[in-house]
Design an enzyme around this catalytic site. Sequence first.
Site, mmCIF file in Angstrom:
data_model
loop_
_atom_site.group_PDB
_atom_site.id
_atom_site.type_symbol
_atom_site.label_atom_id
_atom_site.label_comp_id
_atom_site.label_asym_id
_atom_site.label_seq_id
_atom_site.Cartn_x
_atom_site.Cartn_y
_atom_site.Cartn_z
ATOM 1 N N SER A 54 0.553 -0.980 0.053
ATOM 2 C CA SER A 54 -0.049 0.079 0.174
ATOM 3 C C SER A 54 1.012 1.203 0.199
ATOM 4 C CB SER A 54 -1.010 0.306 0.941
ATOM 5 O OG SER A 54 -1.943 1.475 0.780
ATOM 6 N N ASP A 185 -0.797 -11.237 6.010
ATOM 7 C CA ASP A 185 -0.256 -10.031 7.004
ATOM 8 C C ASP A 185 -0.132 -9.496 7.382
ATOM 9 O OD1 ASP A 185 0.272 -9.304 4.925
ATOM 10 O OD2 ASP A 185 1.927 -9.760 4.191
#
Length: 305
Positions: A54, A185
Amino acid sequence: MTQPHDTGGSAPTSNVTDTALIFEGGGMRASYTSAMVAEMIRGEIFVDWVAGISAGSSNTANYLSRDAARARASFVDLVGDPQFGGFGTLVRGKGWFNAEYIYQRTGGPGQALPFDFSTYRTNPARPNFGAFRCDTGEQVWFTKADTPTMDDLMVRVRASSTMPGLMPTVTIGGLDYVDGALGPDGGIGLDRAQAAGFDKFLVVLTRDRGYVKPAPSRSQAALYRVLFRRYPAVIDALMHRHEGYNATREELFELEAAGRAYLFVPDIMPVENGERDTAKLAASHAAGLEQARRELPAIREFLGL
């Protein structure tokens, strides 16, 4: 407007090869952690293996291009660009953040945020950009082999950064992707680093030490089912993301206690992921800069520099 970094004609080198550098995402919370990118570049701390998800993908790309000014501008100055986004681009289907413009148009020469692609390509460091495949629910990692051109790079950084619901999905090779933070994760690439063989980690987080991600509320769950009815894997990932995120953070704190991880954890996070106020973002970056400068000696010691 930032200017491409001048390497003086010499090829970049890495001086840390036994540690994985991991950048967490978090949208505009990266206004704080981009200060770590800038200070590591200025301090000539060049880690050879880097993972970002991101907003952490933008931090990774800027770190590998060795452009400290662009690291800040990406999460502070660019917000003032009238094409950055907002309600107008949202209703036109371009997203609350105008991702195509931000990632795929601003990086060219003479544009709002020029990117030094030459330094990125010649840098020997190995980048890893995490994205989430909408149809299968797979976490996909793009590497330098996937980014022979600047557009190849930027569309993958965009895919990694595509916050579900706030930005439209990104299609690469006929497949749709969204934010890599939906992976198992939870948005911190520790699993990827461990799979690459590392047992020592420098991790730049975007939440304070006491943060615990909550489960989605009923209203959020209902919204997910409406927005992503075409992609059941996205709905499932959004519903369970908090579990993977919290588990990864617990593992990181255990690694820190064992001396195998250095965690840069914000003293306080002054902005949220959708922040659009330039003054608040500038103050966030300044706070991150103060903390980064304070912690850099300990980071150098951890890295053996």
